[in-house]
Design a protein around this motif. Structure first.
Motif, PDB file in Angstrom:
ATOM      1  N   GLU A 669      -2.289  -1.447  -6.269  1.00 37.05           N
ATOM      2  CA  GLU A 669      -0.886  -1.504  -6.685  1.00 37.05           C
ATOM      3  C   GLU A 669      -0.315  -0.103  -6.853  1.00 37.05           C
ATOM      4  O   GLU A 669       0.825   0.172  -6.452  1.00 37.05           O
ATOM      5  CB  GLU A 669      -0.766  -2.290  -7.994  1.00 37.05           C
ATOM      6  CG  GLU A 669       0.669  -2.459  -8.473  1.00 37.05           C
ATOM      7  CD  GLU A 669       0.750  -3.250  -9.764  1.00 37.05           C
ATOM      8  OE1 GLU A 669       1.881  -3.440 -10.256  1.00 37.05           O
ATOM      9  OE2 GLU A 669      -0.313  -3.674 -10.284  1.00 37.05           O
ATOM     10  N   HIS A 670      -1.126   0.806  -7.426  1.00 37.17           N
ATOM     11  CA  HIS A 670      -0.673   2.185  -7.619  1.00 37.17           C
ATOM     12  C   HIS A 670      -0.413   2.874  -6.275  1.00 37.17           C
ATOM     13  O   HIS A 670       0.613   3.546  -6.095  1.00 37.17           O
ATOM     14  CB  HIS A 670      -1.723   2.970  -8.422  1.00 37.17           C
ATOM     15  CG  HIS A 670      -1.404   4.429  -8.563  1.00 37.17           C
ATOM     16  ND1 HIS A 670      -0.369   4.893  -9.360  1.00 37.17           N
ATOM     17  CD2 HIS A 670      -1.974   5.530  -7.988  1.00 37.17           C
ATOM     18  CE1 HIS A 670      -0.320   6.209  -9.279  1.00 37.17           C
ATOM     19  NE2 HIS A 670      -1.280   6.623  -8.450  1.00 37.17           N
ATOM     20  N   ASN A 673       2.740   1.750  -4.486  1.00 39.67           N
ATOM     21  CA  ASN A 673       3.979   2.243  -5.099  1.00 39.67           C
ATOM     22  C   ASN A 673       4.185   3.733  -4.903  1.00 39.67           C
ATOM     23  O   ASN A 673       5.222   4.273  -5.294  1.00 39.67           O
ATOM     24  CB  ASN A 673       3.978   1.932  -6.604  1.00 39.67           C
ATOM     25  CG  ASN A 673       4.101   0.446  -6.877  1.00 39.67           C
ATOM     26  OD1 ASN A 673       4.719  -0.278  -6.101  1.00 39.67           O
ATOM     27  ND2 ASN A 673       3.496  -0.025  -7.957  1.00 39.67           N
TER      28      ASN A 673
END
Length: 692
Positions: A669-670, A673
């Protein structure tokens, strides 16, 4: 009201190719809604939401104004199956109007009128029946603030209340919104009779017949009332078309002076007014030399403001994207107009004819292609066929339509002509469509759309869903609400300019087999073409090849899920041909040929079977650094090694697995993004790899 023809309105061609002027097409999957449609939907939503909150009025209920009270009572009435009207009002010198009476639309009795001195006077029946349902308002001033309260209320009716599908047809609720008024005037100006105007609006809004918020009578009355405005508007639109087409012609002349490679042509009528006009750009002519083997002539849209048909020529590039080749605005859909467009396009492209041209179903266009491009294969786009099926067959088949569509889809992909015609007859008989005009139309075009007839035609993968989605995106960019044709010309020019296309990113292409053929193809083909070939390479490993006495091969799936295919191999000049004709169809070798090449111990695909049109070097736009592929291979090896170790370690306990899963999900997820940079520090990454 006089409508200003300020916007150039583009709509899909809705006249059915069957030739019946009463028959219109609503395209399946067409999510484009006109501005008027959206306004209607928004208003309907707001009206229904407000009516849901309306309760029965009661004596003593207070409103700020009498109009607020009327709107509240009107919403209540609509929800309960009747409408209301304003009756009498009472006025005083000090308070002004201090009482308002709102009554049911069937309140009172119709007073007999003196009959006109005509031979056959109309005897209109009245809907009034003395209904006593009413709401009386009284005005009062409290602490210096004016307000209205309900002094009397009765909800007792002496007639039946209507259901939802009936109450909307009451005159009080039949309203033609301003956006629909504009469309009605434009269609009336174009010569559409009222019944056809209503049909067009139903198709545009995607509603069933009779489900518009107004009826044909309302449209007829509106057109009659605005007849003078329509005539004035017709003159305005004629003047606007003449002025705008002249401006477009001047824009073409100016462009030709700035760019010697820009080409255009036009025709004029007997009054020297611009009739048809066509143009193309230097980039388009250059692109045609590489990707002009297969072209799509899209005639989906027309301008009802100018009465012009839009025709756009597209190719498909080596990345599977549409490339603009030319544009034409035609006065009509006649054989002569289409023939002129074809002649002009060929002249722009220096006389080179395409191998295949894809179009919609249109008899005039078909005849023009046969006359002007006798050696070119003509194919009807499968998307155009499938998009019409729902409009054509849902009314007659009803609940059977989905079953019909599933069988029709299977029939489209049959490989043998005899099998197609046999299954076609079975389909027609099963669903009782022997006398259906649309079935007859499709069968008359059968040599141009089913796979069984066109499997040997070269299409370069231009009938995929992804390609047609890209075409739709192109049209959305150029068909916004331009105020004139000159702005339309500028938007087409911007969309066609290769300098405005984003640089094609060379995404990482990982191999899925250990075959040298795959590795070799990866270094030559674009990612788009390589993915298509790789799919065939992977599947080829599921096939067995049996050599015949003449050196050819029979290739069949190991589970015998398909029929066998004959692969002819001529070793002298490395020729290979398969009975499935996939290479002739797409320019990508099929799994059957690839299996034979593997059996023959080929480590590279013969040069002639990697078409130039699919190679990296044929790209119209500069590519990103190809050295990135080598770095990506190194990265892939590192990640695979880390992932394998992590997977092994995580399997020892459930706690380890849960921890790894949680942390990897958070890390993913990091990373997703994080901003994407155009410049990648590959040297630093390479150093990190060597250090690790």
């Amino acid at each position: 009201m006089t409508m200003k023809p300020s916007s150039n309105i583009w709509i899909r061609r809705q006249q059915c190719p069957c030739g019946d002027w009463k028959c219109y097409v609503k395209y399946e999957g067409d999510d484009q809604t006109s501005v008027s449609s959206q306004l209607i939907k928004n208003e309907t939503t707001s009206t229904s939401s407000s009516s849901e909150a309306v309760f029965m009025p009661y004596v003593g209920q207070i409103f700020k104004t009498d109009e607020d009270a009327f709107e509240y009572y009107s919403n209540f009435a609509r929800k309960n199956g009747f409408s209301i009207r304003k009756a009498r009002s009472t006025e005083s010198q000090n308070l002004g109007i201090y009482r308002r009476d709102f009554v049911c639309y069937r309140s009172g009795f119709n007073q007999p009128r003196k009959k006109a001195n005509v031979e056959h006077p109309r005897d209109r029946k009245s809907v009034r029946c003395g209904c006593d349902a009413k709401l009386y308002l009284t005005k009062e001033i409290v602490n210096g603030v004016t307000q209205w309260y309900i002094s009397q209320f009765s909800n007792v009716h002496n007639h039946e209340l209507l259901e939802d599908d009936q109450v909307r047809l009451l005159p009080a609720y039949r309203k033609i919104q301003e956006a629909d008024q504009e469309r009605i005037l434009l269609l009336s100006k174009a010569g559409f009779p009222v019944n056809r105007i209503v049909k067009v609006l139903e198709l545009e809004k995607g509603v069933q017949s009779g489900q518009l918020p107004f009826i044909e009578k309302d449209v007829r009355n509106f057109v009659r009332t605005c007849k003078k405005s329509v005539q004035e508007n017709d003159a305005l639109l004629t003047e606007k078309r003449e002025n705008d087409t002249l401006e477009l012609l001047e824009a073409c002349k100016a462009m030709a002076e700035r760019d010697a490679d820009f080409v255009y042509d036009y025709t004029t009528d007997e009054n020297s007014k611009v009739e048809n006009i066509s143009w193309s750009y230097a980039d388009s002519v250059r692109a045609y030399t590489v990707f002009g083997d297969v072209v799509t002539f899209d005639t989906t849209y027309r301008s009802i403001t100018y009465g012009l048909l839009l025709g756009v020529w597209f190719g498909i590039d080596n990345h599977g994207k549409p490339v603009f080749l030319g544009c034409a605005l035609l006065q009509d859909e006649s054989l002569n107009s289409f023939a002129w467009a074809l002649q002009t396009f060929l002249r722009f492209m220096r006389g080179r004819c395409p191998q295949t041209v894809l179009t919609d179903i249109d008899s005039s266009l078909r005849d023009a292609i046969a006359r002007e491009l006798p050696d070119t294969k003509h194919v009807i786009c499968s998307w155009h066929v499938h998009s019409k099926l729902s409009s054509w067959f849902t009314p007659s088949l009803g609940s059977q339509y989905e079953e019909f569509k599933a069988e029709f889809d299977m029939l489209c992909h049959l490989e043998g002509i005899e099998e197609f015609e046999h299954q076609w007859n079975h389909l027609v008989a099963r669903f009782g469509l022997a006398s259906d005009k649309h079935i007859a139309l499709l069968f008359s075009y059968r040599t141009s759309w089913p796979l069984s007839y066109i499997r040997s035609y070269f299409l370069a993968r231009s009938m995929t869903a992804e390609f047609y989605q890209s075409l739709d995106e192109f049209f959305k960019r150029i068909l916004s609400g331009q105020t004139c044709l000159q702005l339309f010309f500028e938007q087409v020019g911007f969309a066609a300019d290769l300098r405005n296309r984003s640089k094609e990113a060379l995404q990482y292409m990982h191999t899925k087999t250990c075959l040298p053929i795959e590795e070799n193809a990866r270094s030559i083909l674009t990612p788009y073409a390589f993915n298509a070939l790789q799919h065939e390479i992977v599947l080829s490993m599921q096939y067995a090849a049996t050599e015949l006495a003449n050196g050819s091969y029979l290739v069949r799936h190991y589970k015998k899920m398909e029929g066998e295919y004959l692969v002819i191999w001529i070793s002298q000049d490395e020729q290979i041909h398969c009975s499935c004709k996939e290479f002739e169809h797409s320019g990508i070798l099929c799994r059957h040929c690839l299996r034979v090449l593997t059996v023959k111990n080929y480590f590279e695909i013969p040069e002639k079977y990697i078409l130039f049109r699919w190679r990296l070097e044929s790209s119209l736009v500069a590519l990103e650094d190809r050295n990135g592929q080598c770095n990506s291979d190194e990265y892939a090896q590192v990640f695979h090694s880390l992932a394998a170790t992590l997977f092994t370690e995580s399997l020892f306990t459930k706690e380890r697995f849960n921890h790894v899963h949680r942390e990897l999900s958070r890390l993913l997820e990091h990373v997703q993004n994080m901003p994407v940079s155009n410049e990648f520090a590959s040297n630093m990454a390479a150093n990190n790899i060597s250090e690790s």
